[in-house]
Design a protein around this motif. Structure first.
Motif, PDB file in Angstrom:
ATOM      1  N   MET A   1      -4.691  35.675   7.843  1.00 24.94           N
ATOM      2  CA  MET A   1      -3.337  35.348   7.382  1.00 24.94           C
ATOM      3  C   MET A   1      -3.426  34.522   6.104  1.00 24.94           C
ATOM      4  SD  MET A   1      -1.079  34.400  10.751  1.00 24.94           S
ATOM      5  CE  MET A   1      -1.926  32.836  11.010  1.00 24.94           C
ATOM      6  N   LYS A   2      -2.490  34.761   5.217  1.00 22.67           N
ATOM      7  CA  LYS A   2      -2.439  34.040   3.952  1.00 22.67           C
ATOM      8  C   LYS A   2      -1.289  33.046   3.987  1.00 22.67           C
ATOM      9  CE  LYS A   2      -1.410  34.878  -0.930  1.00 22.67           C
ATOM     10  NZ  LYS A   2      -0.962  35.899  -1.900  1.00 22.67           N
ATOM     11  N   LEU A   3      -1.604  31.759   3.771  1.00 20.18           N
ATOM     12  CA  LEU A   3      -0.570  30.729   3.754  1.00 20.18           C
ATOM     13  C   LEU A   3       0.294  30.895   2.507  1.00 20.18           C
ATOM     14  CD1 LEU A   3       0.671  28.095   4.906  1.00 20.18           C
ATOM     15  CD2 LEU A   3      -0.985  26.836   3.517  1.00 20.18           C
ATOM     16  N   LEU A   4       1.601  31.063   2.720  1.00 16.17           N
ATOM     17  CA  LEU A   4       2.532  31.219   1.603  1.00 16.17           C
ATOM     18  C   LEU A   4       3.265  29.933   1.273  1.00 16.17           C
ATOM     19  CD1 LEU A   4       4.258  34.663   2.379  1.00 16.17           C
ATOM     20  CD2 LEU A   4       2.415  34.206   0.759  1.00 16.17           C
ATOM     21  N   TYR A   5       3.584  29.155   2.326  1.00 18.77           N
ATOM     22  CA  TYR A   5       4.487  28.010   2.113  1.00 18.77           C
ATOM     23  C   TYR A   5       4.361  27.025   3.267  1.00 18.77           C
ATOM     24  CZ  TYR A   5       9.016  25.565   1.835  1.00 18.77           C
ATOM     25  OH  TYR A   5       9.999  24.611   1.784  1.00 18.77           O
ATOM     26  N   LYS A   6       4.250  25.747   2.934  1.00 18.78           N
ATOM     27  CA  LYS A   6       4.241  24.698   3.963  1.00 18.78           C
ATOM     28  C   LYS A   6       5.605  24.020   3.948  1.00 18.78           C
ATOM     29  CE  LYS A   6       0.559  22.324   5.084  1.00 18.78           C
ATOM     30  NZ  LYS A   6       0.027  23.059   6.251  1.00 18.78           N
ATOM     31  N   GLY A   7       6.373  24.212   5.013  1.00 14.93           N
ATOM     32  CA  GLY A   7       7.701  23.629   5.094  1.00 14.93           C
ATOM     33  C   GLY A   7       7.717  22.354   5.904  1.00 14.93           C
ATOM     34  N   LYS A   8       8.904  21.756   6.012  1.00 15.50           N
ATOM     35  CA  LYS A   8       9.043  20.503   6.761  1.00 15.50           C
ATOM     36  C   LYS A   8       8.814  20.711   8.259  1.00 15.50           C
ATOM     37  CE  LYS A   8      13.093  19.621   4.768  1.00 15.50           C
ATOM     38  NZ  LYS A   8      13.080  20.338   3.479  1.00 15.50           N
ATOM     39  N   THR A   9       9.365  21.796   8.795  1.00 21.17           N
ATOM     40  CA  THR A   9       9.265  22.028  10.241  1.00 21.17           C
ATOM     41  C   THR A   9       8.526  23.315  10.585  1.00 21.17           C
ATOM     42  OG1 THR A   9      11.418  23.143  10.291  1.00 21.17           O
ATOM     43  CG2 THR A   9      11.407  20.760  10.674  1.00 21.17           C
ATOM     44  N   LYS A  10       8.207  24.153   9.560  1.00 21.86           N
ATOM     45  CA  LYS A  10       7.488  25.403   9.795  1.00 21.86           C
ATOM     46  C   LYS A  10       6.605  25.732   8.593  1.00 21.86           C
ATOM     47  CE  LYS A  10      11.283  27.737  10.567  1.00 21.86           C
ATOM     48  NZ  LYS A  10      12.215  26.618  10.795  1.00 21.86           N
TER      49      LYS A  10
END
Length: 225
Positions: A1-10
């Motif tokens: 899996m490729k990390l696209l985005y680190k969000g606040k809750t997900k």
């Protein structure tokens, strides 16, 4: 899996087949250690919050699917706190659409000269921009149209879907003698169709029972027991 985005809750990952994985975290929005679904900062971390949010999201998305409401949901893995979804195009850099049944939170802070706390509202819909730097400002239909974020036709569809979805959630909660005060939804486009994205959980709604606020983790237990 490729990390696209680190969000606040997900966190959001991309799979080889083009679909996305949402990894639910135990972080919750709020300030000074107090939960607030309208906040744009992480205020606290509660063990099990991610799985709790996913359980409710799965339940509500499956109910919406039965009622032919379009969503990005494919499936969920509760143990891993992950949800597989279709990739969706955002409106601009992201919008949040709020449906309000009671005057609380930011609505009361803004309109307190006229509104009383807990006053009934008739499924009042408002849109805010996802913009942490500017405090997620509310935006009108005219501004959305003039800034080329949402067409007038899309706005009508967004509003219609928001009320339909919110009323379905409200009815499900009422079955457990729970009352929905407000709910925050997000939408995107899959193959040109406007669909519900993100989540539906205690983390993006205010729910009360007998006039008392129900915390997100307790909400999951009350709904799924």
């Amino acid at each position: 899996m490729k990390l696209l985005y680190k969000g606040k809750t997900k966190d959001v990952y991309q799979l080889e087949d083009g679909n996305y994985i949402l990894k639910f975290k135990d972080d919750m929005t709020g300030t000074d250690g107090k939960f607030d679904p309208g906040a744009n900062t992480v205020g606290l971390t509660i063990d099990g919050a991610g799985k709790s949010s996913l359980k409710l999201t799965k339940m509500f998305f499956e109910i919406l699917e039965e009622k032919n409401i379009p969503t990005h949901f494919i499936d969920a893995n509760i143990e891993e706190a992950t949800m597989t979804v279709k990739p969706a195009a955002m409106f601009g850099n992201g919008l949040e659409v709020i449906c309000r049944y009671k005057a609380v939170g930011s609505f009361l802070r803004r309109y307190g000269m006229y509104a009383k706390e807990g006053q009934d509202l008739d499924a009042f819909v408002e849109v805010t921009l996802k913009d942490d730097q500017r405090g997620d400002p509310p935006i009108s239909e005219d501004a959305l149209h003039m800034l080329n974020i949402v067409t007038r036709e899309e706005y009508a569809k967004l509003k219609d879907l928001t009320v339909k979805i919110s009323n379905i959630v409200k009815e499900e909660l009422a079955k457990k003698n729970l009352e929905l005060y407000d709910i925050k939804l997000e939408f995107g486009k899959v193959n040109g169709e406007i669909v519900l994205i993100d989540e539906i959980s205690g983390g993006n709604m205010r729910v009360y029972k007998d006039g008392k606020y129900i915390e997100p983790l307790l909400l999951e237990k009350l709904l799924l027991q």
